[in-house]
Design a protein around this motif. Sequence first.
Motif, PDB file in Angstrom:
ATOM      1  N   ILE A  36       0.846  -1.199   0.000  1.00 52.75           N
ATOM      2  CA  ILE A  36       0.000   0.000   0.000  1.00 52.75           C
ATOM      3  C   ILE A  36       0.880   1.246   0.000  1.00 52.75           C
ATOM      4  O   ILE A  36       0.616   2.200  -0.733  1.00 52.75           O
ATOM      5  CB  ILE A  36      -0.959  -0.017   1.214  1.00 52.75           C
ATOM      6  N   ARG A  37       1.952   1.235   0.798  1.00 50.88           N
ATOM      7  CA  ARG A  37       2.863   2.385   0.820  1.00 50.88           C
ATOM      8  C   ARG A  37       3.520   2.577  -0.539  1.00 50.88           C
ATOM      9  O   ARG A  37       3.704   3.709  -0.991  1.00 50.88           O
ATOM     10  CB  ARG A  37       3.935   2.196   1.898  1.00 50.88           C
ATOM     11  N   THR A  38       3.856   1.488  -1.203  1.00 56.04           N
ATOM     12  CA  THR A  38       4.479   1.589  -2.520  1.00 56.04           C
ATOM     13  C   THR A  38       3.523   2.217  -3.519  1.00 56.04           C
ATOM     14  O   THR A  38       3.894   3.128  -4.266  1.00 56.04           O
ATOM     15  CB  THR A  38       4.920   0.194  -3.012  1.00 56.04           C
ATOM     16  N   ARG A  39       2.279   1.744  -3.542  1.00 56.56           N
ATOM     17  CA  ARG A  39       1.289   2.320  -4.465  1.00 56.56           C
ATOM     18  C   ARG A  39       1.041   3.793  -4.156  1.00 56.56           C
ATOM     19  O   ARG A  39       0.937   4.619  -5.065  1.00 56.56           O
ATOM     20  CB  ARG A  39      -0.020   1.541  -4.392  1.00 56.56           C
ATOM     21  N   LEU A  40       0.934   4.124  -2.880  1.00 56.97           N
ATOM     22  CA  LEU A  40       0.724   5.517  -2.493  1.00 56.97           C
ATOM     23  C   LEU A  40       1.906   6.372  -2.915  1.00 56.97           C
ATOM     24  O   LEU A  40       1.743   7.480  -3.424  1.00 56.97           O
ATOM     25  CB  LEU A  40       0.504   5.623  -0.985  1.00 56.97           C
ATOM     26  N   GLY A  41       3.110   5.850  -2.738  1.00 59.23           N
ATOM     27  CA  GLY A  41       4.312   6.592  -3.128  1.00 59.23           C
ATOM     28  C   GLY A  41       4.337   6.882  -4.619  1.00 59.23           C
ATOM     29  O   GLY A  41       4.613   8.014  -5.035  1.00 59.23           O
ATOM     30  N   TRP A  42       4.024   5.879  -5.443  1.00 57.20           N
ATOM     31  CA  TRP A  42       4.028   6.099  -6.886  1.00 57.20           C
ATOM     32  C   TRP A  42       2.909   7.044  -7.307  1.00 57.20           C
ATOM     33  O   TRP A  42       3.060   7.828  -8.249  1.00 57.20           O
ATOM     34  CB  TRP A  42       3.929   4.776  -7.639  1.00 57.20           C
ATOM     35  N   THR A  43       1.791   6.998  -6.612  1.00 56.77           N
ATOM     36  CA  THR A  43       0.707   7.937  -6.906  1.00 56.77           C
ATOM     37  C   THR A  43       1.139   9.360  -6.598  1.00 56.77           C
ATOM     38  O   THR A  43       0.872  10.286  -7.383  1.00 56.77           O
ATOM     39  CB  THR A  43      -0.554   7.572  -6.091  1.00 56.77           C
ATOM     40  N   LEU A  44       1.844   9.540  -5.478  1.00 55.25           N
ATOM     41  CA  LEU A  44       2.338  10.879  -5.139  1.00 55.25           C
ATOM     42  C   LEU A  44       3.374  11.357  -6.158  1.00 55.25           C
ATOM     43  O   LEU A  44       3.417  12.544  -6.498  1.00 55.25           O
ATOM     44  CB  LEU A  44       2.931  10.878  -3.733  1.00 55.25           C
ATOM     45  N   GLU A  46       3.428  10.534  -9.333  1.00 50.83           N
ATOM     46  CA  GLU A  46       2.663  10.899 -10.530  1.00 50.83           C
ATOM     47  C   GLU A  46       2.000  12.267 -10.367  1.00 50.83           C
ATOM     48  O   GLU A  46       2.051  13.106 -11.270  1.00 50.83           O
ATOM     49  CB  GLU A  46       1.608   9.835 -10.813  1.00 50.83           C
TER      50      GLU A  46
END
Length: 60
Positions: A36-44, A46
């Motif tokens: 979840i942290r990884t997905r959130l990080g990549w979203t940030l 982007e």
Amino acid sequence: MHSETHLALHRLRAADLRAEADAHRLAVQAKRPHAIRTRLGWTLVEVGLRLASPGPALAH
């Protein structure tokens, strides 16, 4: 082997397997927040790239 001895050993082994399965489930659940942290990080990342890139030119 006596049937009661065999049954007792079976119950012990079943309890061991259940405990091992529970430990595995807990280990898998502990890893999930990392994803979840990884997905959130990549979203940030982007969102940051979209904010940093120049927008379309406004026509007058």
